[in-house]
Write a protein that holds these residues in place. Structure first.
Motif, PDB file in Angstrom:
ATOM      1  N   ARG A 123       0.846  -1.192   0.000  1.00 11.73           N
ATOM      2  CA  ARG A 123       0.000   0.000   0.000  1.00 11.73           C
ATOM      3  C   ARG A 123       0.881   1.242   0.000  1.00 11.73           C
ATOM      4  N   LEU A 183      -4.897  -4.819   1.122  1.00 12.23           N
ATOM      5  CA  LEU A 183      -5.729  -3.650   1.406  1.00 12.23           C
ATOM      6  C   LEU A 183      -6.289  -3.670   2.824  1.00 12.23           C
ATOM      7  N   ALA A 202      -4.801  -4.250  -9.565  1.00  7.27           N
ATOM      8  CA  ALA A 202      -5.846  -4.052  -8.557  1.00  7.27           C
ATOM      9  C   ALA A 202      -5.369  -3.123  -7.448  1.00  7.27           C
ATOM     10  N   LEU A 203      -4.140  -3.308  -6.985  1.00  4.64           N
ATOM     11  CA  LEU A 203      -3.631  -2.462  -5.905  1.00  4.64           C
ATOM     12  C   LEU A 203      -3.241  -1.079  -6.403  1.00  4.64           C
ATOM     13  N   THR A 205      -4.556   0.620  -8.714  1.00  6.73           N
ATOM     14  CA  THR A 205      -5.744   1.424  -9.019  1.00  6.73           C
ATOM     15  C   THR A 205      -6.682   1.554  -7.821  1.00  6.73           C
ATOM     16  N   SER A 206      -6.286   1.020  -6.661  1.00  3.32           N
ATOM     17  CA  SER A 206      -7.117   1.145  -5.462  1.00  3.32           C
ATOM     18  C   SER A 206      -7.101   2.599  -4.988  1.00  3.32           C
TER      19      SER A 206
END
Length: 321
Positions: A123, A183, A202-203, A205-206
């Motif tokens: 993150r 996440l 996925a991460l 664009t989180s």
């Protein structure tokens, strides 16, 4: 010749023609089973694009993708003849062809897929900056049976770390489960590889965004000195959101392998169809832009491991001698 004789000859000719047509259909209308991996990972995405493009290019071929547990299951399924072709990551391919930890396989290469530089994703707000910051932390190393945990094991070993002793290693039942674990904090990082990899996307664009962690230049040198089959690879800048600079790492090429006894004629038709529509596959999937005849010749561990039917086509187009 009397009328009965003439009729008899005509019947024979018609039946022979029908048999020949049936034989041609049997030869040319070919269903190909393609093993991929668990949902949510990069292999099913590639496998579906691969099948769609080839099926459209050659209506006499019908490639049917199947979800499997990944590279470690695809190899024995090919050996057993339960699959015709399958996607296999570079490290398990290398170990299997070289007979590391098992008897050497007699499978063949249909094509190189894409290069897979390995790296961790965390993150954006996490405190982790380098690989050693992740030591002792829960890290999702990929799906059970996939090639990703094998790549990470080699990479970490090269810098003096043991995957299952120095980390709280998590192995996923489904590749798609990894991003959610990062996440919500169940994992500090997710390991993956390549451009366009679904977990990275996925991460990245989180809402909070993500950062990537890869070995530095000194660590890359150490890894390559110990594991020479790993190659220096780069993720180009802007491959993912908020990734303005290229990322250097190590990795290998993934391959589409065939069962040992896939007929030469079928392998030739697959190669001709695939490489005749390289541009279409590239448009459908960015990482598939690396699926070329030239890259297959360059990435193969040894040229003789490429299927003879494929090599016939490569000689015709001047890629091989």
């Amino acid at each position: 010749m009397n009328i009965a004789g003439i009729v008899g000859v005509a019947v024979l000719l018609l039946s022979g023609s029908a048999a020949a047509q049936d034989g041609a259909r049997a030869i040319h209308n070919t269903t190909i089973s393609l093993g991929t991996a668990t949902p949510g990972g990069g292999f099913p995405v590639y496998g579906n694009a691969f099948a769609e493009v080839i099926n459209a290019a050659d209506p006499t071929l019908s490639i049917e993708p199947r979800n499997t547990k990944g590279s470690s299951e695809n190899i024995p399924l090919l050996e057993a003849g339960s699959l015709d072709i399958a996607l296999v990551a570079g490290e398990p391919t290398y170990e299997a062809f070289m007979g590391i930890g098992r008897p050497a396989i007699r499978l063949k290469i249909l094509t190189a897929m894409y290069s897979s530089p390995g790296m961790f994703v965390v993150r954006a707000d996490s405190p982790y900056q380098i690989i050693r910051d992740l030591a002792g932390k829960p890290v999702a190393f990929g799906a059970r049976g996939s090639g990703l945990p094998i790549l990470s094991r080699y990479m970490l070993d090269g810098i003096g770390l043991k995957q299952d002793e120095d980390f709280q290693s998590i192995y996923l039942d489904r590749a798609g489960d990894g991003p959610a674990m990062v996440l919500d904090g169940r994992a500090a990082a997710l390991w993956g590889a390549g451009i366009g990899w679904p977990g990275f996307k996925a991460l990245a664009t989180s809402p909070g965004g993500a950062r990537f962690i890869a070995p530095d230049a000194e660590q890359i040198a150490l890894i390559r000195a110990k594991h020479t089959f790993l190659k220096p690879l780069t993720v180009p800048a802007n491959s993912y959101p908020n990734q303005p600079a290229p990322i250097a790492s190590v990795g290998s090429w993934s391959f589409v392998l065939t069962r040992e006894n896939l007929p030469d004629e079928v392998a030739y038709r697959l190669a001709k169809s695939l490489h005749g529509v390289e541009a279409a596959l590239c448009r459908k999937l960015p990482q598939a832009c690396e699926t070329t005849a030239a890259n297959t010749m360059a990435a193969a561990i040894k040229p003789e491991l490429i299927h003879p039917g494929v090599m016939k086509y490569f000689r015709e187009i001047g890629v091989a001698k």
